[in-house]
Design a protein around this motif. Structure first.
Motif, PDB file in Angstrom:
ATOM      1  N   VAL A   1     -39.535  -1.528  12.336  1.00 10.29           N
ATOM      2  CA  VAL A   1     -38.007  -3.089  12.630  1.00 10.29           C
ATOM      3  C   VAL A   1     -38.510  -3.952  12.090  1.00 10.29           C
ATOM      4  O   VAL A   1     -37.976  -4.720  12.292  1.00 10.29           O
ATOM      5  CB  VAL A   1     -37.498  -2.908  14.234  1.00 10.29           C
ATOM      6  N   THR A   2     -40.212  -4.086  11.616  1.00 13.58           N
ATOM      7  CA  THR A   2     -40.278  -5.397  10.765  1.00 13.58           C
ATOM      8  C   THR A   2     -39.907  -5.751   9.961  1.00 13.58           C
ATOM      9  O   THR A   2     -39.524  -4.308   9.097  1.00 13.58           O
ATOM     10  CB  THR A   2     -41.485  -5.742  11.420  1.00 13.58           C
ATOM     11  N   ILE A   3     -40.080  -6.666   8.848  1.00 18.69           N
ATOM     12  CA  ILE A   3     -39.595  -7.147   7.678  1.00 18.69           C
ATOM     13  C   ILE A   3     -40.351  -7.958   7.023  1.00 18.69           C
ATOM     14  O   ILE A   3     -41.395  -8.614   7.428  1.00 18.69           O
ATOM     15  CB  ILE A   3     -38.385  -7.551   7.593  1.00 18.69           C
ATOM     16  N   LYS A   4     -40.714  -7.072   5.811  1.00 19.36           N
ATOM     17  CA  LYS A   4     -41.320  -8.104   5.097  1.00 19.36           C
ATOM     18  C   LYS A   4     -41.635  -9.177   5.236  1.00 19.36           C
ATOM     19  O   LYS A   4     -39.963  -9.112   4.087  1.00 19.36           O
ATOM     20  CB  LYS A   4     -42.304  -6.944   3.844  1.00 19.36           C
ATOM     21  N   LEU A   5     -42.692 -10.507   4.653  1.00 15.03           N
ATOM     22  CA  LEU A   5     -41.957 -11.490   3.932  1.00 15.03           C
ATOM     23  C   LEU A   5     -42.401 -11.360   2.581  1.00 15.03           C
ATOM     24  O   LEU A   5     -42.517 -10.673   1.710  1.00 15.03           O
ATOM     25  CB  LEU A   5     -42.992 -12.902   5.141  1.00 15.03           C
TER      26      LEU A   5
END
Lengths: 370, 370
Positions: free
Chosen positions: A301-305
């Motif tokens: 659920v994280t998004i790559k910068l």
């Protein structure tokens, strides 16, 4: 505030308009001097960070705007046109949009092919010049910006004479208007203990549907992303007049963190209005770059910068108003982890996790940044 | 609508979800057939314009989505995941945003590195598939979109149990939520004779400040540009349930005219929802391409069409739902004159010209397009 107070404010603003853009020029004429206005510089070179007040502000540099300088004649004329239009507007008792003001001051000059303005990009900066130079908010010049955002909670307000109980505004809420000055909006019965400013309207919807404001005795407000002037100003007024602490809930990305900084310290663009728009006491309550571990949110659920995110983080780290240790820690951790986290990511626990667990815990444990 | 009616709607939607995405597959298994769903095609190839109803609609073409087709396995799995999440959502009695739904269905698959979804661009079309295939609005699946827009006027509503008198909503108004279905919003006392839909929030501000809705006994609503679903749906419901005519006031440019067409006939993207979102009787009340001459507006308040505008006008002229003589005349005149005209341009007369003169005259003389 009643009608007579409102008229008094109007009179005061008109007085300042006359002094700055009328009488000063008449004095020039009497002294047989060239017509010229002293205008406070609104450029990066004149932006300062007031460490004591923790506010981004304009310095005191001025430059002259002269009628007989070929490069300045046009903007000199435009300045007087807009100042005059604002005076008429205040006298009429009406408000209007900055786009509408542009059209109402745009016309052909005499028998030439010249127009007073070619595009709104010419009249907007002049409105800002006028605000700065007579120390009046745009709203006091009776000018409206776009409005977005909504508010509900344990507060009753008067809006243009109508009493509105923000405890009974259903799922929609009260649409925050562009002008929320005391002559339009007054605060009445307030039981709330704090204000929760939420970046996103859909997340605000979650808090409203779950009646978070009722359970936790507060007011919830959103500004549909980067908050418009009306939302910032109403938050500021609730803080000052109702003595309510302000908690800011944003995405864990540089844009969210920047929204927090604007609510708290003001922005470069509106540096001249920080004192009336910003809340130096505002607290950052989330999402923190450490929330993923703390709440065991899964990696997916994280998004790559992306490159834009990274560039923005580095820019923020360079601003002198981003030098607090805790702020730097947050941003550097974001950069190191290489990921961002949206408010909606908490839904991976369950859709009401943010209202049932996350926020109440943060507040109870006083886990916020100042 | 009371809680029990709301629960009945929920039960009906769950029943359809089960039939379409559960029982059909169990039947496959029992018959020892390959698992497969028939899905209605949502592409341009399946969009029709219903001349009789004057609505853009989806046709009846379907295609199969099969579990054992390598190219379809992923989307097959995603379809069942989202259908199941909607079922849980309805059962919980809560609503959530489509972004939040994406996060709550995103997870790692077993011990692989595969995720159920990589981005929201994968889950959004599946929500639309589900809407189409069980003939339910997104709102009936308890899903919220972004909200914007505000409404005031001679109408009392109930929103989530709160009675809200839209005659007493001050300068801000009631923020129109994303879900305005009968189980959330009910109409009570209505004295209004028509609804005025206004493209821009700042122009709506002019109408509200001048209490246009009081003088002319109507309801005014804006959608902050291209209106969101909630605004379109509440306009549709006021037309159907309160029997109010709808007048649409937009900029005189291809984008404004397109907004009118969407309110009236629906859009390609939401073709499957036209019947519940569009108002074929809606009337275009301005700005017309002929208003510049009619109201003697100076040339300098018009704006030259740019290449994007011209391209868009030509596209609109090619749509089969833009073939009405009067519509073509407007668009062709716009192209011929080579200029567009914004609502705010009427301020060149005076800032209240639009509310004092323009709109009242148009309505009195019945100068609108159907």
């Amino acid at each position: 505030m009643d009608k007579s107070t409102r008229e008094e404010i109007g009179k005061e603003v008109i007085k300042r308009l006359k002094e700055k853009f009328g009488e000063a020029l008449i004095a020039n004429l009497k002294e047989e001097e060239a017509l010229s206005l002293d205008i406070i510089v609104r450029a990066f070179s004149n932006i300062i960070f007031d460490e004591r007040e923790q506010l981004i502000k304009l310095g005191s540099k001025t430059q002259s705007r002269a009628f007989f300088n070929v490069g300045q004649t046009r903007v000199f004329m435009q300045t007087l046109l807009v100042a005059n239009a604002c005076k008429s507007l205040i006298e009429s008792g009406k408000t209007t949009s900055i786009r509408s003001l542009y059209y109402s001051t745009k016309h052909n000059i005499g028998n030439t092919k010249e127009n007073t303005f070619e595009e709104q990009g010419e009249s907007n900066p002049i409105i800002e010049d006028i605000e700065v130079n007579i120390n009046a908010l745009r709203e006091e010049l009776h000018l409206r910006a776009n409005s977005k955002g909504a508010m509900v909670g344990n507060l009753t307000i008067i809006d243009s004479g109508d009493e509105i109980d923000l405890r009974k505004m259903g799922s929609g809420g009260w649409a925050v208007p562009s002008i929320v000055e005391p002559h339009t909006i007054q605060f009445k019965k307030c039981d709330a203990k704090f204000v929760l400013f939420i970046e996103k309207d859909t997340v605000w919807g979650r808090f409203n549907e779950d009646k978070f404001w009722k359970k936790h005795n507060c007011i919830i407000v959103h500004g549909g992303g980067q908050p418009p002037r009306g939302v910032r100003r109403v938050v500021k007024r609730m803080h000052e007049e109702l003595k309510l602490p302000i908690y800011v809930l944003v995405d864990n990305d540089p844009w969210g963190f920047y929204i927090y900084s604007v609510v708290k310290q003001g922005s470069m663009k509106l540096a001249y209005e920080s004192a009336r728009m910003a809340v130096p006491d505002a607290k950052f309550i989330g999402l923190s770059s450490y929330d993923q571990e703390k709440y065991t949110l899964p990696d997916e659920v994280t998004i790559k910068l992306n490159d834009g995110d990274k560039k923005r983080i580095k820019e923020l780290l360079n601003y002198k108003w981003f030098q607090k240790k805790e702020w730097r820690k947050e941003l550097e951790s974001m950069l190191k982890k290489g990921v961002k986290l949206e408010l909606e990511a908490l839904s991976s626990k369950n859709i009401a996790f943010i209202t049932d667990t996350y926020l109440p815990e943060k507040i109870e444990r006083k886990e916020w940044l100042s």
